[in-house]
Structures are given as structure tokens and as C-alpha cells.
Design a protein around this motif. Structure first.
Motif, PDB file in Angstrom:
ATOM      1  N   ASP A 139      21.021  32.695  29.063  1.00  0.00           N
ATOM      2  CA  ASP A 139      20.642  32.859  30.386  1.00  0.00           C
ATOM      3  C   ASP A 139      21.814  33.055  31.334  1.00  0.00           C
ATOM      4  OD1 ASP A 139      21.818  30.402  30.710  1.00  0.00           O
ATOM      5  OD2 ASP A 139      20.152  29.345  30.520  1.00  0.00           O
ATOM      6  N   GLU A 140      22.914  33.397  30.801  1.00  0.00           N
ATOM      7  CA  GLU A 140      24.128  33.868  31.522  1.00  0.00           C
ATOM      8  C   GLU A 140      24.609  33.029  32.358  1.00  0.00           C
ATOM      9  OE1 GLU A 140      23.379  37.420  33.780  1.00  0.00           O
ATOM     10  OE2 GLU A 140      22.519  38.751  31.860  1.00  0.00           O
ATOM     11  N   ARG A 141      24.516  31.596  31.958  1.00  0.00           N
ATOM     12  CA  ARG A 141      25.275  30.440  32.486  1.00  0.00           C
ATOM     13  C   ARG A 141      26.628  30.486  31.821  1.00  0.00           C
ATOM     14  NH1 ARG A 141      24.189  26.232  30.909  1.00  0.00           N
ATOM     15  NH2 ARG A 141      22.507  26.477  29.677  1.00  0.00           N
ATOM     16  N   LEU A 142      26.884  30.960  30.713  1.00  0.00           N
ATOM     17  CA  LEU A 142      27.974  30.955  29.797  1.00  0.00           C
ATOM     18  C   LEU A 142      28.360  32.330  29.587  1.00  0.00           C
ATOM     19  CD1 LEU A 142      27.502  27.863  27.688  1.00  0.00           C
ATOM     20  CD2 LEU A 142      28.888  27.944  29.664  1.00  0.00           C
ATOM     21  N   ASP A 143      29.763  32.866  29.204  1.00  0.00           N
ATOM     22  CA  ASP A 143      30.263  33.969  29.085  1.00  0.00           C
ATOM     23  C   ASP A 143      30.554  34.181  27.384  1.00  0.00           C
ATOM     24  OD1 ASP A 143      30.058  34.975  31.822  1.00  0.00           O
ATOM     25  OD2 ASP A 143      31.852  33.885  32.187  1.00  0.00           O
ATOM     26  N   ALA A 144      31.164  32.946  27.026  1.00  0.00           N
ATOM     27  CA  ALA A 144      31.781  33.057  25.831  1.00  0.00           C
ATOM     28  C   ALA A 144      31.358  31.572  25.083  1.00  0.00           C
ATOM     29  CB  ALA A 144      33.026  33.476  25.534  1.00  0.00           C
ATOM     30  N   ILE A 157      23.440  39.102  21.281  1.00  0.00           N
ATOM     31  CA  ILE A 157      24.401  38.160  21.048  1.00  0.00           C
ATOM     32  C   ILE A 157      25.314  38.703  20.059  1.00  0.00           C
ATOM     33  CG2 ILE A 157      25.292  35.760  20.699  1.00  0.00           C
ATOM     34  CD1 ILE A 157      23.766  35.920  23.217  1.00  0.00           C
ATOM     35  N   ARG A 158      26.580  38.930  20.260  1.00  0.00           N
ATOM     36  CA  ARG A 158      27.709  39.304  19.454  1.00  0.00           C
ATOM     37  C   ARG A 158      28.535  38.155  18.765  1.00  0.00           C
ATOM     38  NH1 ARG A 158      31.844  44.521  19.396  1.00  0.00           N
ATOM     39  NH2 ARG A 158      32.414  44.376  17.179  1.00  0.00           N
ATOM     40  N   LEU A 159      28.460  37.824  17.605  1.00  0.00           N
ATOM     41  CA  LEU A 159      28.993  36.578  17.031  1.00  0.00           C
ATOM     42  C   LEU A 159      30.301  36.998  15.883  1.00  0.00           C
ATOM     43  CD1 LEU A 159      27.673  33.451  15.828  1.00  0.00           C
ATOM     44  CD2 LEU A 159      28.919  34.584  14.056  1.00  0.00           C
ATOM     45  N   HIS A 160      31.484  36.413  16.077  1.00  0.00           N
ATOM     46  CA  HIS A 160      32.672  36.628  15.264  1.00  0.00           C
ATOM     47  C   HIS A 160      33.052  35.409  14.466  1.00  0.00           C
ATOM     48  CE1 HIS A 160      33.668  40.697  16.743  1.00  0.00           C
ATOM     49  NE2 HIS A 160      33.395  40.235  17.881  1.00  0.00           N
ATOM     50  N   VAL A 161      32.834  35.492  13.070  1.00  0.00           N
ATOM     51  CA  VAL A 161      33.552  34.167  12.440  1.00  0.00           C
ATOM     52  C   VAL A 161      34.923  34.241  12.566  1.00  0.00           C
ATOM     53  CG1 VAL A 161      33.480  32.894  10.358  1.00  0.00           C
ATOM     54  CG2 VAL A 161      31.528  33.965  10.987  1.00  0.00           C
ATOM     55  N   LEU A 272      33.081  32.611  17.651  1.00  0.00           N
ATOM     56  CA  LEU A 272      33.017  33.151  18.866  1.00  0.00           C
ATOM     57  C   LEU A 272      31.761  33.891  19.216  1.00  0.00           C
ATOM     58  CD1 LEU A 272      34.379  32.907  21.777  1.00  0.00           C
ATOM     59  CD2 LEU A 272      35.822  35.129  20.792  1.00  0.00           C
ATOM     60  N   ALA A 273      30.954  33.557  20.342  1.00  0.00           N
ATOM     61  CA  ALA A 273      29.778  34.369  20.469  1.00  0.00           C
ATOM     62  C   ALA A 273      29.754  34.607  21.991  1.00  0.00           C
ATOM     63  CB  ALA A 273      28.515  33.652  20.241  1.00  0.00           C
ATOM     64  N   TYR A 274      29.257  35.869  22.385  1.00  0.00           N
ATOM     65  CA  TYR A 274      29.146  36.528  23.639  1.00  0.00           C
ATOM     66  C   TYR A 274      28.063  37.570  23.793  1.00  0.00           C
ATOM     67  CZ  TYR A 274      32.073  40.092  21.783  1.00  0.00           C
ATOM     68  OH  TYR A 274      32.564  40.994  20.630  1.00  0.00           O
ATOM     69  N   ARG A 275      27.883  37.802  24.843  1.00  0.00           N
ATOM     70  CA  ARG A 275      26.625  38.778  25.168  1.00  0.00           C
ATOM     71  C   ARG A 275      27.113  40.113  24.789  1.00  0.00           C
ATOM     72  NH1 ARG A 275      25.994  35.323  29.237  1.00  0.00           N
ATOM     73  NH2 ARG A 275      27.274  36.645  30.753  1.00  0.00           N
ATOM     74  N   SER A 276      26.660  40.882  23.862  1.00  0.00           N
ATOM     75  CA  SER A 276      26.985  42.225  23.638  1.00  0.00           C
ATOM     76  C   SER A 276      26.965  43.237  24.639  1.00  0.00           C
ATOM     77  CB  SER A 276      26.240  42.495  22.386  1.00  0.00           C
ATOM     78  OG  SER A 276      24.900  42.798  22.859  1.00  0.00           O
ATOM     79  N   ASN A 277      26.268  42.978  25.772  1.00  0.00           N
ATOM     80  CA  ASN A 277      26.194  43.749  26.902  1.00  0.00           C
ATOM     81  C   ASN A 277      27.005  43.456  28.095  1.00  0.00           C
ATOM     82  OD1 ASN A 277      24.590  41.792  27.644  1.00  0.00           O
ATOM     83  ND2 ASN A 277      22.819  42.976  28.585  1.00  0.00           N
ATOM     84  N   ASP A 278      27.734  42.610  27.993  1.00  0.00           N
ATOM     85  CA  ASP A 278      28.786  41.999  28.923  1.00  0.00           C
ATOM     86  C   ASP A 278      29.885  42.989  29.108  1.00  0.00           C
ATOM     87  OD1 ASP A 278      30.429  40.451  30.836  1.00  0.00           O
ATOM     88  OD2 ASP A 278      29.483  38.807  30.124  1.00  0.00           O
ATOM     89  N   LEU A 283      36.298  38.982  30.211  1.00  0.00           N
ATOM     90  CA  LEU A 283      35.616  38.482  28.833  1.00  0.00           C
ATOM     91  C   LEU A 283      36.386  39.355  27.701  1.00  0.00           C
ATOM     92  CD1 LEU A 283      33.710  36.731  27.399  1.00  0.00           C
ATOM     93  CD2 LEU A 283      32.240  38.600  27.842  1.00  0.00           C
ATOM     94  N   ARG A 284      36.474  40.532  27.895  1.00  0.00           N
ATOM     95  CA  ARG A 284      37.135  41.319  26.801  1.00  0.00           C
ATOM     96  C   ARG A 284      38.348  40.891  26.476  1.00  0.00           C
ATOM     97  NH1 ARG A 284      34.559  45.816  25.378  1.00  0.00           N
ATOM     98  NH2 ARG A 284      36.627  46.858  24.670  1.00  0.00           N
TER      99      ARG A 284
END
Length: 301
Positions: A139-144, A157-161, A272-278, A283-284
Motif C-alpha cells: 500500500d506504499e506506506r513503506l519503500d523497502a 514485490i522484488r526480494l533479495h536474500v 530485503l524487499a521493495y516494490r519492483s516498479n518504484d 530507494l535505488r
């Protein structure tokens, strides 16, 4: 009217002479004179009196000078501000983390290093359980977010272990098994297992239950704890045992003993997870620095 017209006007006003002003800004005197005439024509009034030895401001010119004197500095400031924004050096980023992630030494280090490298970026931190963190991303309250999951259902959602950490047993300090450095999980088959609800941390819940089953028994579910910190406290109260990521051994509570698991050790993964379209540059930068700190490929590689 263009910014170059303002620069030409200011050069003539400061030098009081078209020839010297032209030399100062690096153009010929005739083109400079023509640019000033174009400016005067656009404004509709003369800005300079042409005198034998130079140029003097008219009353209109003095009024114009009072307003535009700061234009070049403002333009430079605007350029620098845009460049800083383009490099992700300003703005804001909202980062969430689970309680157990906060005990992983690399997470506080990432926060510290990012603040030092990008002091102009406002970073807001929020602690929550995994389910709340994923909802905050959606819901875009958090960026990562940093959380203990290796997959997230659904798209977007993109996720990196970023690291893998062994789990350890948490026992009441008075438990007979706590007298040894390593304990077989099967020895605790008759003990109550304390966990957080699966809904708030499905990956951790499933890994602990699977570890018990792999050790040859179905765990007896005991008290449900709202978060991992509460798990430690419930074990201290001798309500049962649990498994937690090894970094949580930093949480020293009276009445608790942390012991290594004998045999196959379940692994807790930090992601670490973040929205893939952000497309936020801040953030990058945050994601890239986090991945580099954990020896992972940058997101643009």
C-alpha cells in the motif's frame, strides 16, 4: 527572454561598458549590443543610456537590475538542486524491519552508512512483523523492508536474500539440556514449542515446524507469542522452548540459555524487499548500497 539575456544585461550593468562586458563574457561587442537591444525591445523600454565612454543604467534599467540581480545565482542553485535530486541525494525513504532483522549486525550498519552517505535524504524507520511489512510495501506506506522471508506471494514485490544465518535453540536456563553446548532437537519432543503466529511470520514458523518434523517429531504448540522478543520472555518464564536466528542471542534475558543445535541446523534467511516498479533514485541508492554491503550484485548489474 532567456537567462543569457539576463547574464548579458548584468555584465553591461556591472562593467558600465559594452566592450569590457563583451570581453568578460567571451562574445563580440556587436552581438552583445544586439542582444541588449532585443531585451529592451521585449521589455518595451531602454535599459541603458549609451554614452561616449560606456553605458549607464536608465531608471528602468535600475528597476530591472534590482529584480534580476539574483537570477544567475538562483539558476545555479536550481541546477545544483536538480543534480542532487538526480543523484538521489535529497528526498525521503521509509524503511521497515522485523525485530529479528534489527539484531543482524549488518542492518544497523546499512542504516548508519546510508545516513552518512546521503545526509540530505530523510530516512524513517518502522519496526513491524513480516505480514505488516509486506502490507506496508503493497500500500506504499513503506519503500523497502528487511524481513525473514525468502519468497513473497504475488506480483510487484522484488526480494533479495542478503544473508543466511543459523538458528539456535532458546531454552529456560534451568532446563537440563541447557547444561550442554549443543542440544539435539529431538530431545525436546515432549516440550512445548513457543512461536509467533504463522500469519505474522510464515517463513519462520514453517522453518521451525519443519525442523522439528525432520528431527522425527510433531511439535507440541505452546503459548503463542506476538513477536520474537516475546518468545524470549516466554521461554524465560519456562513456558517452553523455541528456535530463533542466531543474531537474536544479543538479546540477553535472565533465565534464558541459547544453545547450538546438534545435527542439521535450520537456516534463517534475511531478505530485503521493495516494490519492483518504484523508480525513486533514493530507494535505488539504498538498495544498491545494501546489496553491496552484503556482497550481492547491484540492482543495475
Amino acid at each position: 527572454m532567456e537567462l543569457r539575456h539576463i547574464r548579458y544585461f548584468l555584465a553591461v550593468a556591472r562593467e558600465g561598458n559594452f566592450t569590457r562586458a563583451a570581453a568578460r563574457i567571451g562574445i563580440g561587442q556587436p552581438p552583445l549590443s544586439q542582444q541588449i537591444r532585443d531585451l529592451e525591445n521585449e521589455i518595451g523600454t531602454a535599459l541603458f543610456h549609451r554614452v561616449p565612454h560606456g553605458a549607464e543604467l536608465t531608471e528602468a534599467g535600475m528597476a530591472f537590475l534590482e529584480v534580476v540581480a539574483q537570477f544567475p545565482d538562483l539558476a545555479e542553485r536550481a541546477i545544483r538542486a536538480a543534480q542532487r535530486a538526480g543523484r538521489g541525494e535529497v528526498g525521503s525513504i521509509r524503511v521497515g524491519f522485523t525485530a529479528s532483522a534489527a539484531f543482524s549486525p549488518s542492518v544497523p550498519r546499512v542504516f548508519r552508512d546510508f545516513r552518512r552517505s546521503y545526509p540530505g535524504v530523510e530516512m524513517t524507520l518502522e519496526e513491524a512483523n513480516s505480514a505488516q511489512l509486506v502490507a506496508g510495501l503493497r500500500d506504499e506506506r513503506l519503500d523497502a523492508v528487511f524481513l525473514r522471508q525468502d519468497t513473497i506471494a504475488g506480483d510487484g514485490i522484488r526480494l533479495h536474500v542478503i544473508s543466511s544465518e543459523p538458528m539456535v535453540l532458546v531454552l529456560p536456563s534451568g532446563h537440563p539440556a541447557a547444561q550442554r553446548e549443543k542440544v539435539a532437537l529431538s530431545e525436546l519432543r515432549d516440550e512445548a514449542l513457543i512461536l509467533t503466529p504463522r500469519a505474522v511470520g510464515p517463513t519462520h514458523y514453517d522453518k521451525v515446524v519443519t525442523a522439528c518434523r525432520d528431527a522425527g517429531f510433531e511439535p507440541q504448540m505452546g503459548q503463542i507469542a506476538p513477536q520474537l522478543g516475546s518468545v524470549i520472555n516466554f521461554v524465560a518464564a519456562e513456558l517452553g522452548f523455541s528456535l530463533v536466528p542466531k543474531p537474536m542471542t544479543q538479546l540477553q534475558a535472565k533465565g534464558v540459555a541459547y544453545r547450538e543445535i546438534e545435527g542439521e541446523v535450520p537456516i534463517a534467511q534475511l531478505s530485503l524487499a521493495y516494490r519492483s516498479n518504484d523508480i525513486s533514485i533514493a530507494l535505488r541508492n539504498f538498495v544498491s548500497r545494501t546489496l553491496v554491503a552484503h556482497r550481492q550484485p547491484r540492482i543495475d548489474e
